[in-house]
Design a protein around this motif. Structure first.
Motif, PDB file in Angstrom:
ATOM      1  N   SER A   2      18.696 105.206   6.448  1.00 24.19           N
ATOM      2  CA  SER A   2      17.506 104.401   6.196  1.00 24.19           C
ATOM      3  C   SER A   2      16.379 104.848   7.133  1.00 24.19           C
ATOM      4  O   SER A   2      16.615 105.361   8.217  1.00 24.19           O
ATOM      5  CB  SER A   2      17.805 102.917   6.386  1.00 24.19           C
ATOM      6  N   ILE A   3      15.172 104.636   6.671  1.00 25.27           N
ATOM      7  CA  ILE A   3      13.995 105.020   7.440  1.00 25.27           C
ATOM      8  C   ILE A   3      13.683 103.906   8.433  1.00 25.27           C
ATOM      9  O   ILE A   3      13.570 102.743   8.055  1.00 25.27           O
ATOM     10  CB  ILE A   3      12.801 105.270   6.497  1.00 25.27           C
ATOM     11  N   SER A   4      13.521 104.269   9.686  1.00 23.33           N
ATOM     12  CA  SER A   4      13.250 103.273  10.727  1.00 23.33           C
ATOM     13  C   SER A   4      11.832 102.716  10.575  1.00 23.33           C
ATOM     14  O   SER A   4      10.943 103.390  10.034  1.00 23.33           O
ATOM     15  CB  SER A   4      13.423 103.886  12.114  1.00 23.33           C
ATOM     16  N   PRO A   5      11.609 101.509  11.080  1.00 19.95           N
ATOM     17  CA  PRO A   5      10.250 100.947  11.048  1.00 19.95           C
ATOM     18  C   PRO A   5       9.235 101.816  11.781  1.00 19.95           C
ATOM     19  O   PRO A   5       8.073 101.884  11.377  1.00 19.95           O
ATOM     20  CB  PRO A   5      10.410  99.583  11.736  1.00 19.95           C
ATOM     21  N   GLU A   6       9.674 102.508  12.832  1.00 20.48           N
ATOM     22  CA  GLU A   6       8.764 103.371  13.580  1.00 20.48           C
ATOM     23  C   GLU A   6       8.303 104.561  12.740  1.00 20.48           C
ATOM     24  O   GLU A   6       7.120 104.914  12.755  1.00 20.48           O
ATOM     25  CB  GLU A   6       9.439 103.878  14.865  1.00 20.48           C
ATOM     26  N   ILE A   7       9.234 105.174  12.022  1.00 15.95           N
ATOM     27  CA  ILE A   7       8.890 106.310  11.160  1.00 15.95           C
ATOM     28  C   ILE A   7       7.958 105.846  10.047  1.00 15.95           C
ATOM     29  O   ILE A   7       6.950 106.499   9.751  1.00 15.95           O
ATOM     30  CB  ILE A   7      10.159 106.969  10.580  1.00 15.95           C
ATOM     31  N   LEU A   8       8.261 104.713   9.443  1.00 14.87           N
ATOM     32  CA  LEU A   8       7.400 104.166   8.400  1.00 14.87           C
ATOM     33  C   LEU A   8       5.994 103.929   8.928  1.00 14.87           C
ATOM     34  O   LEU A   8       5.002 104.310   8.294  1.00 14.87           O
ATOM     35  CB  LEU A   8       7.989 102.868   7.839  1.00 14.87           C
ATOM     36  N   GLN A   9       5.882 103.349  10.103  1.00 16.95           N
ATOM     37  CA  GLN A   9       4.575 103.060  10.689  1.00 16.95           C
ATOM     38  C   GLN A   9       3.808 104.350  10.992  1.00 16.95           C
ATOM     39  O   GLN A   9       2.606 104.436  10.741  1.00 16.95           O
ATOM     40  CB  GLN A   9       4.725 102.219  11.954  1.00 16.95           C
ATOM     41  N   GLN A  10       4.497 105.350  11.516  1.00 23.17           N
ATOM     42  CA  GLN A  10       3.848 106.630  11.799  1.00 23.17           C
ATOM     43  C   GLN A  10       3.297 107.256  10.518  1.00 23.17           C
ATOM     44  O   GLN A  10       2.179 107.781  10.506  1.00 23.17           O
ATOM     45  CB  GLN A  10       4.827 107.590  12.462  1.00 23.17           C
ATOM     46  N   PHE A  11       4.078 107.188   9.439  1.00 20.36           N
ATOM     47  CA  PHE A  11       3.627 107.752   8.173  1.00 20.36           C
ATOM     48  C   PHE A  11       2.426 106.974   7.628  1.00 20.36           C
ATOM     49  O   PHE A  11       1.453 107.568   7.161  1.00 20.36           O
ATOM     50  CB  PHE A  11       4.768 107.764   7.152  1.00 20.36           C
ATOM     51  N   LYS A  12       2.485 105.658   7.702  1.00 23.79           N
ATOM     52  CA  LYS A  12       1.371 104.838   7.213  1.00 23.79           C
ATOM     53  C   LYS A  12       0.096 105.128   8.001  1.00 23.79           C
ATOM     54  O   LYS A  12      -0.993 105.220   7.417  1.00 23.79           O
ATOM     55  CB  LYS A  12       1.728 103.348   7.288  1.00 23.79           C
ATOM     56  N   GLU A  13       0.210 105.292   9.302  1.00 20.85           N
ATOM     57  CA  GLU A  13      -0.965 105.609  10.115  1.00 20.85           C
ATOM     58  C   GLU A  13      -1.525 106.978   9.743  1.00 20.85           C
ATOM     59  O   GLU A  13      -2.732 107.146   9.631  1.00 20.85           O
ATOM     60  CB  GLU A  13      -0.604 105.557  11.601  1.00 20.85           C
ATOM     61  N   ARG A  14      -0.649 107.921   9.549  1.00 23.16           N
ATOM     62  CA  ARG A  14      -1.091 109.268   9.173  1.00 23.16           C
ATOM     63  C   ARG A  14      -1.812 109.266   7.830  1.00 23.16           C
ATOM     64  O   ARG A  14      -2.799 109.974   7.645  1.00 23.16           O
ATOM     65  CB  ARG A  14       0.115 110.192   9.117  1.00 23.16           C
ATOM     66  N   MET A  15      -1.301 108.476   6.897  1.00 22.66           N
ATOM     67  CA  MET A  15      -1.866 108.433   5.545  1.00 22.66           C
ATOM     68  C   MET A  15      -2.971 107.382   5.403  1.00 22.66           C
ATOM     69  O   MET A  15      -3.561 107.260   4.340  1.00 22.66           O
ATOM     70  CB  MET A  15      -0.752 108.131   4.535  1.00 22.66           C
ATOM     71  N   HIS A  16      -3.221 106.609   6.452  1.00 26.48           N
ATOM     72  CA  HIS A  16      -4.219 105.535   6.430  1.00 26.48           C
ATOM     73  C   HIS A  16      -3.903 104.506   5.334  1.00 26.48           C
ATOM     74  O   HIS A  16      -4.759 104.143   4.538  1.00 26.48           O
ATOM     75  CB  HIS A  16      -5.640 106.088   6.227  1.00 26.48           C
ATOM     76  N   LEU A  17      -2.634 104.047   5.338  1.00 24.72           N
ATOM     77  CA  LEU A  17      -2.170 103.094   4.340  1.00 24.72           C
ATOM     78  C   LEU A  17      -1.896 101.747   4.987  1.00 24.72           C
ATOM     79  O   LEU A  17      -1.535 101.678   6.159  1.00 24.72           O
ATOM     80  CB  LEU A  17      -0.895 103.602   3.668  1.00 24.72           C
ATOM     81  N   GLY A  18      -2.023 100.700   4.189  1.00 22.19           N
ATOM     82  CA  GLY A  18      -1.743  99.350   4.663  1.00 22.19           C
ATOM     83  C   GLY A  18      -0.288  98.982   4.454  1.00 22.19           C
ATOM     84  O   GLY A  18       0.556  99.812   4.129  1.00 22.19           O
ATOM     85  N   ASP A  19      -0.004  97.693   4.631  1.00 21.22           N
ATOM     86  CA  ASP A  19       1.363  97.199   4.554  1.00 21.22           C
ATOM     87  C   ASP A  19       1.825  96.855   3.148  1.00 21.22           C
ATOM     88  O   ASP A  19       2.986  96.511   2.945  1.00 21.22           O
ATOM     89  CB  ASP A  19       1.509  95.949   5.440  1.00 21.22           C
ATOM     90  N   HIS A  20       0.961  96.920   2.176  1.00 22.48           N
ATOM     91  CA  HIS A  20       1.293  96.455   0.833  1.00 22.48           C
ATOM     92  C   HIS A  20       2.245  97.385   0.073  1.00 22.48           C
ATOM     93  O   HIS A  20       2.773  97.010  -0.964  1.00 22.48           O
ATOM     94  CB  HIS A  20       0.016  96.246   0.016  1.00 22.48           C
ATOM     95  N   GLU A  21       2.524  98.586   0.578  1.00 14.18           N
ATOM     96  CA  GLU A  21       3.375  99.538  -0.128  1.00 14.18           C
ATOM     97  C   GLU A  21       4.642  99.900   0.631  1.00 14.18           C
ATOM     98  O   GLU A  21       5.253 100.923   0.339  1.00 14.18           O
ATOM     99  CB  GLU A  21       2.595 100.825  -0.405  1.00 14.18           C
ATOM    100  N   ASP A  22       5.052  99.100   1.564  1.00 12.44           N
ATOM    101  CA  ASP A  22       6.165  99.464   2.438  1.00 12.44           C
ATOM    102  C   ASP A  22       7.431  99.858   1.684  1.00 12.44           C
ATOM    103  O   ASP A  22       8.061 100.863   2.006  1.00 12.44           O
ATOM    104  CB  ASP A  22       6.481  98.337   3.418  1.00 12.44           C
ATOM    105  N   ASP A  23       7.840  99.092   0.688  1.00  8.68           N
ATOM    106  CA  ASP A  23       9.082  99.404  -0.028  1.00  8.68           C
ATOM    107  C   ASP A  23       8.986 100.754  -0.734  1.00  8.68           C
ATOM    108  O   ASP A  23       9.923 101.555  -0.689  1.00  8.68           O
ATOM    109  CB  ASP A  23       9.427  98.301  -1.029  1.00  8.68           C
ATOM    110  N   ASN A  24       7.867 101.009  -1.382  1.00 14.36           N
ATOM    111  CA  ASN A  24       7.660 102.286  -2.060  1.00 14.36           C
ATOM    112  C   ASN A  24       7.652 103.436  -1.055  1.00 14.36           C
ATOM    113  O   ASN A  24       8.274 104.478  -1.281  1.00 14.36           O
ATOM    114  CB  ASN A  24       6.354 102.257  -2.850  1.00 14.36           C
ATOM    115  N   LEU A  25       6.976 103.262   0.069  1.00 16.39           N
ATOM    116  CA  LEU A  25       6.910 104.317   1.077  1.00 16.39           C
ATOM    117  C   LEU A  25       8.274 104.593   1.690  1.00 16.39           C
ATOM    118  O   LEU A  25       8.614 105.752   1.955  1.00 16.39           O
ATOM    119  CB  LEU A  25       5.900 103.956   2.168  1.00 16.39           C
ATOM    120  N   LYS A  26       9.072 103.568   1.892  1.00 17.27           N
ATOM    121  CA  LYS A  26      10.430 103.765   2.412  1.00 17.27           C
ATOM    122  C   LYS A  26      11.257 104.594   1.440  1.00 17.27           C
ATOM    123  O   LYS A  26      12.004 105.488   1.854  1.00 17.27           O
ATOM    124  CB  LYS A  26      11.125 102.424   2.653  1.00 17.27           C
ATOM    125  N   ARG A  27      11.132 104.314   0.139  1.00 15.48           N
ATOM    126  CA  ARG A  27      11.859 105.086  -0.867  1.00 15.48           C
ATOM    127  C   ARG A  27      11.405 106.546  -0.866  1.00 15.48           C
ATOM    128  O   ARG A  27      12.224 107.462  -0.917  1.00 15.48           O
ATOM    129  CB  ARG A  27      11.667 104.480  -2.262  1.00 15.48           C
TER     130      ARG A  27
END
Length: 100
Positions: A2-27
């Motif tokens: 599974s993808i850690s919350p830290e990795i997810l957050q790093q990716f979201k920051e890099r892509m300038h994305l909000g929290d509304h797509e977390d499940d999709n981004l984890k997949r």
């Protein structure tokens, strides 16, 4: 894995994305991680920065519906990681045992 919350957050920051797509981004991140492990060898996204960058790049291509271009654009990086992982498994002969 599974993808850690830290990795997810790093990716979201890099892509300038909000929290509304977390499940999709984890997949997306998980699928990219698994695909690159198959191609490059068993790397850990949490400790191998070069591998993490490649997972992020593949995930970016997936997110932007351009996955068909990823392998061509990142072939040298994929091959480099694969060769490096293969070389880790090779044990070199001790030169002191050689006879002439």
């Amino acid at each position: 894995m599974s993808i850690s919350p830290e990795i997810l957050q790093q990716f979201k920051e890099r892509m300038h994305l909000g929290d509304h797509e977390d499940d999709n981004l984890k997949r997306i991140l998980s699928a990219s991680n698994q695909a690159l492990i198959r191609s490059c060898g068993n790397y850990d996204i949490n400790t191998e920065e070069t591998f993490k960058e490649l997972v992020f790049e593949r995930s970016r291509y997936v997110y932007n519906d351009a996955l068909e271009y990823f392998n061509t654009n990142f072939l040298s990086e994929i091959n480099s990681l694969g060769v490096a992982k293969a070389l880790e498994g090779i044990v070199l002969e001790d030169d002191t045992d050689a006879t002439i």
